[in-house]
Design a protein around this motif. Structure first.
Motif, short mmCIF file in Angstrom:
data_model
loop_
_atom_site.label_atom_id
_atom_site.label_comp_id
_atom_site.label_asym_id
_atom_site.label_seq_id
_atom_site.Cartn_x
_atom_site.Cartn_y
_atom_site.Cartn_z
N SER A 85 0.47 9.85 1.17
CA SER A 85 1.51 9.21 0.35
C SER A 85 1.17 9.32 -1.13
N SER A 88 -0.14 5.81 -2.66
CA SER A 88 -1.35 5.10 -2.24
C SER A 88 -2.39 5.02 -3.36
N ALA A 91 -1.27 2.61 -6.25
CA ALA A 91 -1.34 1.23 -5.78
C ALA A 91 -2.78 0.76 -5.67
N PHE A 122 0.97 -5.31 -3.15
CA PHE A 122 0.78 -3.87 -3.01
C PHE A 122 -0.04 -3.52 -1.77
N LEU A 125 2.46 -2.77 0.78
CA LEU A 125 3.01 -1.43 0.61
C LEU A 125 2.16 -0.41 1.37
N ILE A 129 3.38 1.97 4.43
CA ILE A 129 3.22 3.41 4.34
C ILE A 129 2.45 3.95 5.53
N MET A 413 8.70 -3.53 -1.61
CA MET A 413 7.73 -2.74 -0.85
C MET A 413 8.36 -2.19 0.44
N LEU A 416 10.70 0.62 -0.54
CA LEU A 416 9.93 1.81 -0.91
C LEU A 416 9.52 2.59 0.34
N ALA A 417 9.04 1.88 1.35
CA ALA A 417 8.64 2.55 2.59
C ALA A 417 9.84 3.21 3.27
#
Length: 437
Positions: A85, A88, A91, A122, A125, A129, A413, A416-417
């Motif tokens: 990702s 990653s 973050a 985060f 997140l 992910i 979050m 975003l995923a």
């Protein structure tokens, strides 16, 4: 006679086989999504609907998702998903700066550990992910849009006085803090995403339905949502979508004209938008004239007083939790009585700069920019959803604690995923969208 033939033993046997075949195909499609391996993705695809309910429901869904993620096993694949990702590393860097600041620069602040919790959004997140991409993301988009239609319906029905007096509807009926603001922001994102889907649609019937749903959500937002940020984002995100589809042709000119008409109509028929704009302008005039107590314009007090904190320690900041520790006394000294009891400056950039300094602010902006650049690399068709989320975070952080307050941050979050696609997922979804259109 036809009825008798239909009821004959041979016909019933054939139809029973056809029914079993259809049922088998349905179960075959559903079974992979319900296996232990794919259950986290299935649950994650349902989470966007929870955004339109009280936050406790969303938290419960997240806890169940994390449990399923741990039970699913196959941790090497999850680790590979994290490493692949593009989000990653930014973050992780941001989290590292927060931890170092809390350990070494915030030792004299008794609020640092409670304040540290707000920066942990985060980590979730990274959890999201790790589930990986796939067809579940398209289902999650549908679920999110369905949630927005549900939310718009609640707005209409609540203001018609036909909804029961239940807690799950309170944030739609009256202003109840950040959750009411968050609902407006979610509807702005959903409306713009629907508009992009509609303008990309070649099937006329589907296009009309999607445009109708866009109007259904947008009108509810403009008439009933209690948030200036949501109204601003609706305008900005919709404008981005329209500009993407405008071309130098009669169709592009018609689209641009329609956008202008819609914006003018929104301003004319939305008392909320006109009232909020008038109050904000009056607050700016009052503040510029030396008035500290300016009602809804008290965000200007945050800018002035927090700005003084930032100038004192511009590089590394005052430490995690320092804003909440120092601001009340600074506000009283500046006679900013309206804001001295606030828990945040309603601006993530100010908060990060005050507590983490320029280093932390740069890390936050870096994450936002990586999200936007990733969306651009994905292409206009598949990357629009992610770009809308990036814009929401960039702009929303100017007016609200988008990543500090979990009512905003956790949904961001999740979204975003949902919108972050791998190269393989983009190709698969492009083929699917082409076949559906």
């Amino acid at each position: 006679m036809k009825t008798l033939r239909w009821l004959s033993a041979e016909s019933i046997h054939v139809q029973f086989r056809q029914f079993n075949h259809t049922e088998y195909k349905f179960l075959a499609n559903m079974t992979p999504a319900l296996t232990r391996k794919h259950l986290p993705q299935t649950l994650l695809a349902l989470l966007p609907f929870s955004l339109f309910f009280p936050t406790g429901i969303m938290y419960a869904g997240i806890v169940i998702f994390i449990i399923s993620l741990l039970v699913a096993g196959d941790y090497s694949e999850k680790w590979s998903n994290i490493k692949r990702s593009p989000l990653s590393i930014p973050a992780a860097v941001l989290l590292g700066i927060v931890y170092l600041n809390a350990i070494f620069l915030s030792t004299e602040n008794p609020l640092r550990w409670s304040a540290l919790i707000h920066y942990q959004v985060f980590i979730f997140l990274i959890f999201f992910i790790s589930a990986g991409g796939g067809q579940w993301q398209q289902r999650a988009k549908t679920v999110f849009l369905a949630g927005a239609v549900y939310g718009a319906s609640v707005y209409y029905l609540t203001h018609l006085g036909v909804m029961p007096d239940w807690r799950i509807f309170k944030n739609y009926e009256i202003y109840a803090g950040n959750k009411s603001i968050a609902l407006g922001i979610f509807h702005a994102i959903a409306a713009a995403w629907l508009l992009d889907t509609a303008l990309s649609q070649v099937n006329l019937r589907k296009k009309i339905i999607q445009l109708g749903l866009y109007g259904y959500i947008a009108i509810a937002l403009l008439l009933f949502a209690m948030t200036r940020t949501g109204l601003l984002l609706w305008f900005l995100l919709s404008l981005i979508v329209v500009l993407r589809h405008i071309s130098f042709s009669w169709r592009g000119a018609l689209l641009a004209l329609s956008a202008v008409v819609c914006i003018a109509a929104a301003w004319q028929f939305s008392p909320v938008a006109r009232e909020r704009a008038a109050v904000t302008m009056e607050a700016i005039r009052g503040f510029s004239g030396g008035q500290m107590g300016t009602g809804q314009g008290n965000r200007l007090q945050f800018v002035q007083i927090t700005g003084e904190m930032i100038l004192e320690k511009p590089l590394l900041g005052h430490g995690v939790g320092s804003w909440l520790q120092q601001y009340p006394q600074r506000a009283i000294e500046a006679k900013a009585i309206e804001t001295y009891g606030m828990s945040t400056p309603h601006n993530d950039y100010l908060l990060y700069a005050a507590e983490l300094g320029g280093v932390g602010l740069f890390a936050l902006l870096g994450l936002y920019i990586v999200i936007a650049v990733t969306a651009l690399k994905m292409g206009a068709r598949q990357g629009m959803g992610l770009f809308l989320i990036a814009t929401t975070m960039l702009v929303g952080s100017l007016f609200n604690a988008i990543v500090r307050d979990w009512r905003f941050g956790m949904p961001m979050m999740i979204l975003l995923a949902v919108t972050l696609l791998s190269d393989d997922d983009q190709s698969a979804l492009s083929d699917q969208s082409a076949s559906e259109n």
